[in-house]
Structures are given as C-alpha cells and as structure tokens.
Design an enzyme around this catalytic site. Structure first.
Site, PDB file in Angstrom:
ATOM      1  N   SER A 220     -11.751  -1.708   0.219  1.00 24.54           N
ATOM      2  CA  SER A 220     -13.761  -1.642   0.405  1.00 24.54           C
ATOM      3  C   SER A 220     -13.655  -0.451  -0.105  1.00 24.54           C
ATOM      4  O   SER A 220     -15.606  -0.600  -0.711  1.00 24.54           O
ATOM      5  CB  SER A 220     -13.775  -1.519   1.884  1.00 24.54           C
ATOM      6  OG  SER A 220     -13.035  -0.234   2.513  1.00 24.54           O
TER       7      SER A 220
ATOM      8  N   TYR B 209      -8.545   6.128  -7.147  1.00 26.95           N
ATOM      9  CA  TYR B 209      -7.997   4.803  -6.856  1.00 26.95           C
ATOM     10  C   TYR B 209      -9.211   3.509  -6.989  1.00 26.95           C
ATOM     11  O   TYR B 209      -8.855   2.415  -7.182  1.00 26.95           O
ATOM     12  CB  TYR B 209      -7.894   5.217  -5.101  1.00 26.95           C
ATOM     13  CG  TYR B 209      -7.072   4.102  -4.017  1.00 26.95           C
ATOM     14  CD1 TYR B 209      -5.521   3.945  -4.241  1.00 26.95           C
ATOM     15  CD2 TYR B 209      -7.984   3.731  -3.152  1.00 26.95           C
ATOM     16  CE1 TYR B 209      -4.877   3.000  -3.939  1.00 26.95           C
ATOM     17  CE2 TYR B 209      -7.276   2.042  -2.401  1.00 26.95           C
ATOM     18  CZ  TYR B 209      -5.972   2.404  -2.578  1.00 26.95           C
ATOM     19  OH  TYR B 209      -5.050   1.325  -1.278  1.00 26.95           O
TER      20      TYR B 209
ATOM     21  N   LYS C  51      -8.352   0.235  -9.007  1.00 25.83           N
ATOM     22  CA  LYS C  51      -8.743  -1.742  -7.880  1.00 25.83           C
ATOM     23  C   LYS C  51      -9.489  -2.624  -8.644  1.00 25.83           C
ATOM     24  O   LYS C  51      -9.494  -3.729  -8.873  1.00 25.83           O
ATOM     25  CB  LYS C  51      -8.704  -1.419  -6.470  1.00 25.83           C
ATOM     26  CG  LYS C  51      -7.895  -0.734  -5.719  1.00 25.83           C
ATOM     27  CD  LYS C  51      -6.900  -1.534  -5.037  1.00 25.83           C
ATOM     28  CE  LYS C  51      -6.031  -1.310  -4.907  1.00 25.83           C
ATOM     29  NZ  LYS C  51      -4.058  -1.560  -4.526  1.00 25.83           N
TER      30      LYS C  51
HETATM   31  N1  LIG Z   1      -3.772   0.173   4.867  1.00 23.67           N
HETATM   32  C1  LIG Z   1      -4.864  -0.081   4.736  1.00 23.67           C
HETATM   33  O1  LIG Z   1      -5.459   0.459   5.170  1.00 23.67           O
HETATM   34  C2  LIG Z   1      -5.358  -0.693   3.238  1.00 23.67           C
HETATM   35  C3  LIG Z   1      -6.960  -1.375   3.594  1.00 23.67           C
HETATM   36  C4  LIG Z   1      -7.669  -1.843   2.501  1.00 23.67           C
HETATM   37  C5  LIG Z   1      -5.965  -1.792   1.174  1.00 23.67           C
HETATM   38  N2  LIG Z   1      -5.145  -1.872   1.390  1.00 23.67           N
HETATM   39  C6  LIG Z   1      -4.736  -2.522   0.155  1.00 23.67           C
HETATM   40  O2  LIG Z   1      -3.291  -2.830   0.809  1.00 23.67           O
HETATM   41  C7  LIG Z   1      -1.793  -2.620  -0.478  1.00 23.67           C
HETATM   42  C8  LIG Z   1      -0.655  -2.598   0.629  1.00 23.67           C
HETATM   43  O3  LIG Z   1      -1.540  -1.393   1.192  1.00 23.67           O
HETATM   44  P1  LIG Z   1       0.046  -0.642   1.993  1.00 23.67           P
HETATM   45  O4  LIG Z   1      -1.155  -0.057   3.505  1.00 23.67           O
HETATM   46  O5  LIG Z   1       0.671  -1.799   3.007  1.00 23.67           O
HETATM   47  O6  LIG Z   1       0.946  -0.057   1.645  1.00 23.67           O
HETATM   48  P2  LIG Z   1       1.805   0.785   2.004  1.00 23.67           P
HETATM   49  O7  LIG Z   1       2.504   0.755   3.321  1.00 23.67           O
HETATM   50  O8  LIG Z   1       2.087   2.268   1.659  1.00 23.67           O
HETATM   51  O9  LIG Z   1       3.137   0.009   1.030  1.00 23.67           O
HETATM   52  C9  LIG Z   1       2.803   0.554  -0.370  1.00 23.67           C
HETATM   53  C10 LIG Z   1       3.800  -0.206  -0.775  1.00 23.67           C
HETATM   54  O10 LIG Z   1       3.675  -0.236  -2.154  1.00 23.67           O
HETATM   55  C11 LIG Z   1       5.107  -0.370  -3.023  1.00 23.67           C
HETATM   56  N3  LIG Z   1       5.231   0.556  -4.208  1.00 23.67           N
HETATM   57  C12 LIG Z   1       4.241   1.722  -4.096  1.00 23.67           C
HETATM   58  N4  LIG Z   1       4.332   2.240  -5.569  1.00 23.67           N
HETATM   59  C13 LIG Z   1       5.864   1.647  -5.975  1.00 23.67           C
HETATM   60  C14 LIG Z   1       6.469   1.671  -7.174  1.00 23.67           C
HETATM   61  N5  LIG Z   1       5.906   2.095  -8.120  1.00 23.67           N
HETATM   62  N6  LIG Z   1       6.668   0.214  -7.633  1.00 23.67           N
HETATM   63  C15 LIG Z   1       7.313  -0.255  -6.970  1.00 23.67           C
HETATM   64  N7  LIG Z   1       6.764  -0.503  -5.563  1.00 23.67           N
HETATM   65  C16 LIG Z   1       6.275   0.342  -5.253  1.00 23.67           C
HETATM   66  C17 LIG Z   1       5.948   0.497  -1.981  1.00 23.67           C
HETATM   67  O11 LIG Z   1       7.337   0.453  -1.808  1.00 23.67           O
HETATM   68  P3  LIG Z   1       8.614   0.709  -1.126  1.00 23.67           P
HETATM   69  O12 LIG Z   1       8.387   0.548   0.016  1.00 23.67           O
HETATM   70  O13 LIG Z   1      10.060   0.437  -1.710  1.00 23.67           O
HETATM   71  O14 LIG Z   1       9.131   2.191  -1.429  1.00 23.67           O
HETATM   72  C18 LIG Z   1       5.229  -0.088  -0.634  1.00 23.67           C
HETATM   73  O15 LIG Z   1       5.754  -0.996  -0.003  1.00 23.67           O
HETATM   74  C19 LIG Z   1      -2.483  -2.018  -1.673  1.00 23.67           C
HETATM   75  O16 LIG Z   1      -3.245  -2.702  -2.365  1.00 23.67           O
HETATM   76  C20 LIG Z   1      -3.866  -1.462  -0.421  1.00 23.67           C
HETATM   77  O17 LIG Z   1      -4.569  -0.840  -1.676  1.00 23.67           O
HETATM   78  C21 LIG Z   1      -4.628  -0.852   2.732  1.00 23.67           C
END
Ligand SMILES: NC(=O)c1ccc[n+]([C@@H]2O[C@H](COP(=O)([O-])OP(=O)(O)OC[C@H]3O[C@@H](n4cnc5c(N)ncnc54)[C@H](OP(=O)(O)O)[C@@H]3O)[C@@H](O)[C@H]2O)c1
Length: 315
Positions: A109, A137, A141
């Site tokens: 967002s 960031y 996005k």
């Molecule tokens: N959390 C929120 O509140 C939120 C809100 C809005 C949008 N989002 C979006 O949802 C998506 C996922 O977020 P999340 O909260 O699930 O994040 P997360 O728990 O930090 O997970 C991110 C994942 O990305 C992988 N990753 C990061 N760098 C990498 C690289 N260089 N090569 C390969 N894999 C890589 C990591 O893999 P490893 O574990 O193997 O290192 C991890 O599994 C993102 O696009 C984020 O912007 C999240």
C-alpha cells in the site's frame, strides 16, 4: 489452470509465500516449486534464467522481496530500491521471455501517495508524492506494477498486481529492530507479561491502520490465480481500520498481559490514517474472512510454538 499446473512461488519461505503454498496445497495443487534465497538468489539474472530453463514453471507468484519496517527502509535505501528491482525485474522479464501467461506480482500500500484521499483507491497511483521514509521500496514496487501493466498492454498476458494492506500472521518477523507494528507489539506484550512490567509504545495511539491476516491474503492470491482479473491492479485488505490504541488493547488481551500501557507521545505517530479501498476485489468476488481478534490469537499461538526459531532479520 488445473491442480497439476506447475506453479513457482518465489519467496515460498516468507510470511506471504508460505501462506500461499499452504493455501494451494489445501486446494489440491500438487506441482508447486520453491527455492530459498540461498539456493537461488533472485538478484542474479543468469541464475534466474537457468532456473526457469530447468524447472519450466507455468505460472509465477512473486512473493519474494526485501521487506522491512521504517528503520530498515531509512537505513538501507539503496538495498530496498535496487534489490527489489533486481528480484522483480529478473522474475518478470524471465517469465515473459519463457512464454509464461500468468504472473502475480505482490506490491504494497506504500505505492500510493502520502496525502492521497482515504480510503486509497487503485487510481490514486502516481498522482502525488510518496511517503519519503519508504519511497525507495515504493518506487521499486511501482516499477513492478508498471512492468506487469506494460506486459498486459503490449503482449495481452495475464500479469496482475495485488497490493496488500498491512499483513500479519504466522511466519511473521518478530525481530524488534526490523518488524512491523503488529508483530512488534505482540512480542513486547509477551515479554512484558513474562517480566510483569508495563508496555511502552510509540506515539499517541490515535493513528488508524488496517490489517489483514496472511492466510486471507493467500486466499486472494489463489483467487487471482484461478480467475482472470480484468484490470492490472487490485488492493487487498479488510477495508476496515482501527486505532493503534485499539490494536494494542486487542493484542494485550490475546497475550494476557495485565499491566499498564504507556504511550510515549514525544515519538512520531506516522501518517494519521491508512486504509485501502478494497471494493474492486470485492466486486470480483473476493473478500477477507478472518477478523482481527481471531487472527491475532492464531498468530500468538504460532509465536508461542515457534518462539525459539522466530526470524531474526539481518540487513
Ligand atoms: N508483510 C507485510 O505486511 C506486507 C504488506 C504488504 C505487502 N507485502 C508484500 O508481500 C511480499 C512478501 O512479503 P513477506 O512479508 O512474506 O516477506 P518475508 O517474510 O520477508 O519473505 C520474503 C521472501 O523473499 C525471499 N527473498 C528475499 N530476497 C531474496 C533473494 N535475493 N533471492 C531469493 N529470494 C529472496 C526470502 O527468501 P528466503 O527466506 O529463502 O531468504 C523470503 O522468503 C513482498 O512483496 C511484500 O512487499 C508484505
């Protein structure tokens, strides 16, 4: 799409990616592929190309990103801009060149302007300046959203972007140096309960925020996977917001902390309100199902079970 379609979930160990994996498994999908960042660094174009050539996925869900709170965004602007662009560019471009028809890109967002009218509608994208603390960031996005939109326009492929609101749930980051507000509060209340101390929280408690349980987010991804959505961008949230004070009280109750909450009003509040307009996704046929209280209770139960292995994020 059928249950044997080969689906690659980039970031399958993350909070969102792992929830998507579970949701797909629950629905009977049997051909899921995932790689850890140690096995496949998505910043490396050649590695991504080799992976697509070997694995030949048919559908891609991009839940991989460098994610963090205000502090991390502020301290590492270059990594938040560049690594996120590298990850998504490699995935989107290789998917296009590999002839992949369906791609789901996850944004955030924070792509919307800082002073946009609330609730945030999809059409507010690029109408004004961003919030400076996480503009790095957000710009990464936005380029991902635009790349998918360009592919729809030029190649007529089903590349769609979903913009989640603040997510929380199992597999979240509970590291106080880099976590988001909800998991950080949950950990603070838990530790204060054990130590029998009050909880000190930043700000006045008056800002309003929206939260979505991550399993609901995963359901939205599955929905976008199984249906061809007619537009390039959809907000995903509950469409309801609460004050940070109400959030703290809900977490306090779920954790069972008995002490006082001390609000430090000398600390910044951040933006007064952030709520998504989720009517487009609702019109398409998807809406959230987990209320905040239930989601927080599930998250706390998971936190207690996994307390020794919860993520410590290194920048
Ligand atoms: N959390 C929120 O509140 C939120 C809100 C809005 C949008 N989002 C979006 O949802 C998506 C996922 O977020 P999340 O909260 O699930 O994040 P997360 O728990 O930090 O997970 C991110 C994942 O990305 C992988 N990753 C990061 N760098 C990498 C690289 N260089 N090569 C390969 N894999 C890589 C990591 O893999 P490893 O574990 O193997 O290192 C991890 O599994 C993102 O696009 C984020 O912007 C999240």
């Amino acid at each position: 799409m059928n249950t044997t379609t080969k689906i690659y979930i980039a970031g399958h160990r993350g909070m969102v990616g792992s929830a998507v994996w579970r949701a797909l498994e629950k629905k009977g999908y049997t051909n899921l592929v995932g790689k850890t960042s140690a096995d496949l660094d998505l910043r490396n174009q050649q590695s991504v190309l080799n992976f697509f050539q070997n694995e030949k996925p048919e559908v891609v869900i991009d839940a991989a990103a460098k994610v963090g709170g205000i502090l991390a965004n502020n301290d590492y602007p270059y990594q938040f801009l560049m690594e996120n662009m590298q990850i998504q560019n490699n995935l989107i471009d290789t998917a296009l060149k590999s002839g992949i028809e369906k791609f789901i890109f996850l944004g955030s967002s924070c792509i919307y302007p800082k002073f946009a009218t609330q609730p945030l509608k999809e059409e507010y994208l690029l109408t004004d300046s961003l919030e400076p603390t996480n503009e790095w960031y957000a710009i990464a996005k936005i380029t991902g959203v635009k790349a998918c939109q360009a592919i729809r326009k030029q190649f007529n492929k089903d590349y769609v972007s979903l913009m989640p609101t603040n997510l929380y749930g199992t597999h979240d980051n509970f590291d106080l140096k880099s976590s988001h507000v909800l998991p950080a509060m949950l950990r603070k209340f838990h530790e204060a309960k054990l130590n029998n101390t009050p909880v000190a929280l930043w700000g006045s408690g008056t800002p309003m925020r929206e939260f979505l349980f991550v399993d609901d987010m995963a359901e939205a991804v599955v929905y976008a996977l199984e249906n061809k959505l007619p537009e390039y961008l959809y907000n995903v949230g509950s469409g309801k917001d609460i004050t940070i004070k109400e959030l703290a009280e809900t977490i306090q109750k779920a954790v069972g902390h008995q002490g006082e909450i001390i609000w430090d009003a000398t600390k910044p509040d951040g933006t007064p309100r952030k709520l998504m307009d989720v009517s487009k996704m609702k019109e398409m046929g998807w809406q959230y199902s987990t209320e905040l209280k239930e989601g927080i209770e599930k998250t706390y139960a998971w936190f207690l079970e996994n307390i020794n292995s919860v993520k410590e994020v290194k920048m």
